[in-house]
Design an enzyme around this catalytic site. Structure first.
Site, PDB file in Angstrom:
ATOM      1  N   ASP A  79       1.058  -0.805  -4.701  1.00  0.00           N
ATOM      2  CA  ASP A  79       0.261  -0.192  -5.129  1.00  0.00           C
ATOM      3  C   ASP A  79      -0.977  -0.855  -6.298  1.00  0.00           C
ATOM      4  O   ASP A  79      -0.758  -0.464  -6.921  1.00  0.00           O
ATOM      5  CB  ASP A  79      -0.088   1.584  -5.015  1.00  0.00           C
ATOM      6  CG  ASP A  79      -0.414   1.617  -3.929  1.00  0.00           C
ATOM      7  OD1 ASP A  79      -0.763   2.574  -2.342  1.00  0.00           O
ATOM      8  OD2 ASP A  79      -2.037   2.026  -4.579  1.00  0.00           O
ATOM      9  N   CYS A 136      -4.922   2.879  10.522  1.00  0.00           N
ATOM     10  CA  CYS A 136      -5.691   3.996  10.816  1.00  0.00           C
ATOM     11  C   CYS A 136      -6.661   4.122  10.737  1.00  0.00           C
ATOM     12  O   CYS A 136      -8.443   5.076  10.801  1.00  0.00           O
ATOM     13  CB  CYS A 136      -5.537   5.153   9.317  1.00  0.00           C
ATOM     14  SG  CYS A 136      -5.787   4.261   7.818  1.00  0.00           S
ATOM     15  N   ASN A 140      -3.471  -5.386  -6.663  1.00  0.00           N
ATOM     16  CA  ASN A 140      -3.884  -5.935  -5.296  1.00  0.00           C
ATOM     17  C   ASN A 140      -3.092  -5.876  -4.166  1.00  0.00           C
ATOM     18  O   ASN A 140      -3.156  -7.381  -4.382  1.00  0.00           O
ATOM     19  CB  ASN A 140      -5.606  -5.807  -5.558  1.00  0.00           C
ATOM     20  CG  ASN A 140      -6.226  -6.443  -4.710  1.00  0.00           C
ATOM     21  OD1 ASN A 140      -5.683  -6.607  -3.371  1.00  0.00           O
ATOM     22  ND2 ASN A 140      -7.238  -5.877  -4.529  1.00  0.00           N
ATOM     23  N   PHE A 178       1.111  -1.728   0.193  1.00  0.00           N
ATOM     24  CA  PHE A 178       0.062  -0.198  -0.239  1.00  0.00           C
ATOM     25  C   PHE A 178       1.180   1.232   0.387  1.00  0.00           C
ATOM     26  O   PHE A 178       0.211   2.234   0.705  1.00  0.00           O
ATOM     27  CB  PHE A 178      -0.901  -0.310   1.375  1.00  0.00           C
ATOM     28  CG  PHE A 178      -1.880  -1.221   1.216  1.00  0.00           C
ATOM     29  CD1 PHE A 178      -2.430  -1.394   0.563  1.00  0.00           C
ATOM     30  CD2 PHE A 178      -1.347  -1.726   2.171  1.00  0.00           C
ATOM     31  CE1 PHE A 178      -3.506  -2.617   0.799  1.00  0.00           C
ATOM     32  CE2 PHE A 178      -2.204  -3.797   2.430  1.00  0.00           C
ATOM     33  CZ  PHE A 178      -3.123  -3.737   1.597  1.00  0.00           C
ATOM     34  N   ASP A 223       0.692  -0.456   5.034  1.00  0.00           N
ATOM     35  CA  ASP A 223       0.054   0.447   6.073  1.00  0.00           C
ATOM     36  C   ASP A 223      -1.565   0.418   4.866  1.00  0.00           C
ATOM     37  O   ASP A 223      -1.087   1.403   4.066  1.00  0.00           O
ATOM     38  CB  ASP A 223       1.061   2.206   5.449  1.00  0.00           C
ATOM     39  CG  ASP A 223       1.030   3.041   5.743  1.00  0.00           C
ATOM     40  OD1 ASP A 223      -1.006   3.148   6.538  1.00  0.00           O
ATOM     41  OD2 ASP A 223       0.283   3.513   5.227  1.00  0.00           O
TER      42      ASP A 223
HETATM   43  N1  SAH Z   1       1.540   4.190   2.942  1.00  0.00           N
HETATM   44  C1  SAH Z   1       1.265   5.220   2.039  1.00  0.00           C
HETATM   45  C2  SAH Z   1      -0.042   5.408   2.275  1.00  0.00           C
HETATM   46  C3  SAH Z   1      -0.432   4.444   2.388  1.00  0.00           C
HETATM   47  S1  SAH Z   1      -2.625   4.704   1.495  1.00  0.00           S
HETATM   48  C4  SAH Z   1       2.145   6.406   2.583  1.00  0.00           C
HETATM   49  O1  SAH Z   1       2.050   6.279   3.747  1.00  0.00           O
HETATM   50  O2  SAH Z   1       2.132   7.265   1.865  1.00  0.00           O
HETATM   51  C5  SAH Z   1      -3.470   3.710   1.585  1.00  0.00           C
HETATM   52  C6  SAH Z   1      -2.979   3.069  -0.019  1.00  0.00           C
HETATM   53  O3  SAH Z   1      -3.134   1.978  -0.532  1.00  0.00           O
HETATM   54  C7  SAH Z   1      -3.387   4.428  -1.383  1.00  0.00           C
HETATM   55  O4  SAH Z   1      -2.372   4.551  -2.163  1.00  0.00           O
HETATM   56  C8  SAH Z   1      -4.463   3.096  -2.246  1.00  0.00           C
HETATM   57  O5  SAH Z   1      -3.680   3.061  -3.712  1.00  0.00           O
HETATM   58  C9  SAH Z   1      -4.159   1.941  -1.939  1.00  0.00           C
HETATM   59  N2  SAH Z   1      -4.631   0.696  -2.114  1.00  0.00           N
HETATM   60  C10 SAH Z   1      -5.644   0.049  -0.841  1.00  0.00           C
HETATM   61  N3  SAH Z   1      -6.369  -0.684  -1.595  1.00  0.00           N
HETATM   62  C11 SAH Z   1      -5.127  -1.385  -1.950  1.00  0.00           C
HETATM   63  C12 SAH Z   1      -5.297  -2.724  -2.591  1.00  0.00           C
HETATM   64  N4  SAH Z   1      -6.603  -4.086  -2.507  1.00  0.00           N
HETATM   65  N5  SAH Z   1      -4.167  -3.100  -2.738  1.00  0.00           N
HETATM   66  C13 SAH Z   1      -3.116  -2.462  -3.351  1.00  0.00           C
HETATM   67  N6  SAH Z   1      -2.881  -1.249  -2.626  1.00  0.00           N
HETATM   68  C14 SAH Z   1      -4.215  -0.649  -2.506  1.00  0.00           C
END
Ligand code: SAH
Length: 400
Positions: free
Chosen positions: A248, A343, A276, A226, A303
């Protein structure tokens, strides 16, 4: 000031307000001396007429009053200036090196409904209450005076505005902004799309944690799940990771994190995949019966976005959290570190840790907790206002 409409609280409802919580729900009100207009300033008293403070009234919201001050203050530019300068002093004390940070975090700074972020020389304002919305021009004027920013943007696109009777709003309040802004976090450059990006552009609440987690990265094979713009991954790369793989599902976020890696001279250590995370982890840990997953990472960061919208969605969210922890633990080498964040306001630290331990049990791993994380200090936690605390995280080492 005596001419302000008065909100009298029911017996027993004053304590929370005296203790500093700013929300007064409709059901807590005994009576009104006269019906205030929505967005108007009111004074609050207990049922014995003891003065408790002043706040913005909005009959359309379940939160009828948002308390602004325990004193009889006027809400004008000097009021906002005083509050913003006080909030700024907190940031300068706790994040003295930072050039981008949250200047004002609503309830955390006793200004319910108002968030202001600073991205270098650009400010982004988020307004979620009617009272604040009505004073937007005053607030913008004060921000202009204190910071002289290149631009002030409004990103009031939260769904919660409808509970206040407000439409989603946005636009430029002052100045002009051409394209993305190059934001520095702990000295690393990140390109932020302040007009269309997540939250108000970047996850400022993790700024301190990027540094803290990077200490586990030296020489490590790192997986950043993520990853969004690459906050954790790029800090890990700078700290000397052997290799960082960033995941991501957003192709745009992956493309931006690739540009960020290049802009910081870290591209050689990094690889990227728009996938994903659930699917990816599943594929990496799928084995035939009697086969074992070969662990190959020394640091895995999880995250994810909040998996909860409300209390009812917590059980599903916990299943999601367990799933990613289970699979991540299988991919971690003994001695490796799992840095993991949640979060969701609806999942507390104890519940979150229980989920991780349950995943550890299922994979027969024993964990040593080596760090406890919270939101960065520009998102202050006021324990009297539980809603101000939402981000929690841990670092666990795999003992065996
Ligand atoms: N770690 C990042 C914040 C993550 S926010 C930082 O510090 O900036 C959550 C992120 O997860 C977003 O960018 C979103 O696109 C991604 N996301 C949400 N669901 C997801 C999934 N199932 N697989 C991969 N990415 C995902």
């Amino acid at each position: 000031m005596d001419s302000l409409p008065t909100v009298l609280l029911k017996p027993g409802e004053a304590d929370r307000i005296v203790a500093g919580h700013p929300w007064i729900y409709r059901g807590e009100i005994l009576r009104l001396t006269r019906q205030p207009a929505d967005g108007e300033l009111v004074q609050i008293k207990d049922h014995r007429q003891r003065f408790l403070g002043v706040g913005f009234f909005n009959a359309r919201s379940k939160i009828n009053v948002r308390v602004l001050s325990p004193e009889r203050v006027e809400i004008n530019e000097p009021f906002f200036e005083g509050r913003i300068r006080a909030a700024l002093a907190v940031r300068q004390r706790h994040l003295p090196e930072a050039t981008s940070y949250r200047i004002l975090n609503a309830e955390s700074d006793f200004l319910s409904g108002l968030i202001v972020d600073k991205y270098e020389d650009v400010l982004v304002v988020q307004i979620s209450s009617l009272g604040m919305d009505r004073r937007k021009t005053q607030i913008a004027a004060v921000l202009q005076k204190i910071f002289s920013p290149r631009a002030i943007l409004e990103r009031s696109d939260m769904a919660s505005r409808k509970f206040e009777g407000l439409a989603e709003g946005g636009g430029t309040l002052a100045g002009e902004l051409g394209g993305p802004v190059s934001v520095k976090l702990n000295g690393l450059k990140f390109e932020a799309d302040l007009i269309g990006g997540h939250k108000t552009g970047l996850y400022l609440d993790q700024q301190a944690n990027y540094q803290a987690v990077a200490q586990f990265a030296k020489g490590a094979q790192v997986l950043d799940c993520f990853s969004f713009l690459g906050g954790f991954g790029l800090h890990a790369a700078r700290a000397g990771a052997a290799r960082v793989h960033l995941l991501d599902q957003s192709a745009e976020a992956i493309a931006a994190s690739q540009r960020n890696a290049a802009a910081n001279g870290l591209a050689d250590q990094c690889s990227f995949e728009a996938v994903n995370v659930f699917d990816w982890l599943k594929a990496q840990t799928a084995v035939q019966p009697h086969e074992k997953v070969i662990p190959r990472f020394d640091l895995i960061v999880l995250d994810p976005p909040s998996f909860t919208r409300n209390r009812a969605s917590v059980p599903d969210a916990l299943r999601g959290y367990k799933e990613i922890h289970l699979r991540a633990l299988k991919l971690l080498r003994p001695g490796g570190t799992l840095a993991t964040f949640c979060c969701s306001h609806h999942v507390d630290a104890t519940t979150f840790q229980d989920v991780i331990l349950s995943a550890a049990y299922d994979t027969r791993r024993i964990l040593r907790r080596v760090a406890i994380y919270s939101q960065s200090p520009d998102h202050p936690v006021i324990p009297m206002i539980p809603e101000t605390e939402y981000l929690k995280g841990f670092a666990f080492e795999v003992v065996r």
